[in-house]
Design a protein around this motif. Structure first.
Motif, short mmCIF file in Angstrom:
data_model
loop_
_atom_site.label_atom_id
_atom_site.label_comp_id
_atom_site.label_asym_id
_atom_site.label_seq_id
_atom_site.Cartn_x
_atom_site.Cartn_y
_atom_site.Cartn_z
N ALA A 1 0.84 -1.21 0.00
CA ALA A 1 0.00 0.00 0.00
C ALA A 1 0.87 1.25 0.00
O ALA A 1 0.60 2.21 -0.75
N VAL A 2 1.92 1.25 0.80
CA VAL A 2 2.82 2.41 0.86
C VAL A 2 3.60 2.54 -0.44
O VAL A 2 3.72 3.63 -1.01
N SER B 1 2.05 6.48 -4.50
CA SER B 1 2.32 7.60 -5.40
C SER B 1 2.27 7.20 -6.87
O SER B 1 2.59 8.02 -7.74
N LEU B 2 1.87 5.98 -7.17
CA LEU B 2 1.85 5.52 -8.56
C LEU B 2 0.61 6.01 -9.29
O LEU B 2 -0.46 6.12 -8.70
N TYR C 1 2.45 -2.60 -11.75
CA TYR C 1 2.88 -3.15 -10.47
C TYR C 1 2.06 -4.40 -10.13
O TYR C 1 2.60 -5.43 -9.76
N CYS C 2 0.75 -4.27 -10.27
CA CYS C 2 -0.15 -5.38 -9.94
C CYS C 2 0.09 -6.58 -10.85
O CYS C 2 0.10 -7.73 -10.38
N ARG C 3 0.31 -6.34 -12.13
CA ARG C 3 0.57 -7.45 -13.05
C ARG C 3 1.84 -8.20 -12.65
O ARG C 3 1.89 -9.42 -12.68
N PRO D 1 -5.62 -4.07 -8.79
CA PRO D 1 -5.62 -2.74 -8.16
C PRO D 1 -6.64 -2.63 -7.02
O PRO D 1 -6.38 -1.94 -6.03
N GLU D 2 -7.77 -3.33 -7.13
CA GLU D 2 -8.79 -3.28 -6.08
C GLU D 2 -8.25 -3.83 -4.76
O GLU D 2 -8.63 -3.37 -3.68
N GLN D 3 -7.37 -4.81 -4.84
CA GLN D 3 -6.77 -5.36 -3.62
C GLN D 3 -5.89 -4.31 -2.94
O GLN D 3 -5.97 -4.13 -1.73
#
Length: 82
Positions: A21-22, A26-27, A35-37, A43-45
């Motif tokens: 989360a931290v 700023s992304l 990042y998620c991929r 992204p919802e997580q």
């Protein structure tokens, strides 16, 4: 250091979720998607983790009903949009 992207969010600790989360705070949306991929996340997580961390007194792994529902979402056992 976060867990490998190959395993997805299963087994991530509250500390791992807080770090993600931290790290992503700023992304941009496209950077968050990338990042998620790489991490095998949605992204919802990340948004749910950030929200859980922001709630006063809740932390990133509080055992309340919302955290339980979010945990089910993270594990893919609960629909994101009922």
């Amino acid at each position: 250091m976060l867990p490998d992207g190959d395993q997805g969010p299963e087994g991530w600790t509250s500390r791992d979720k807080f770090a993600a989360a931290v790290e992503t705070s700023s992304l941009s949306e496209s950077e968050l998607g990338e990042y998620c991929r790489r991490r095998g996340l949605y992204p919802e997580q990340i948004r749910a983790w950030r929200l859980a961390c922001e709630q006063v007194g809740q932390g990133c792994g509080a055992p309340d009903s919302r955290a339980k529902r979010d945990n089910a979402v993270w594990r893919g056992r609960y629909p994101l949009h009922p």
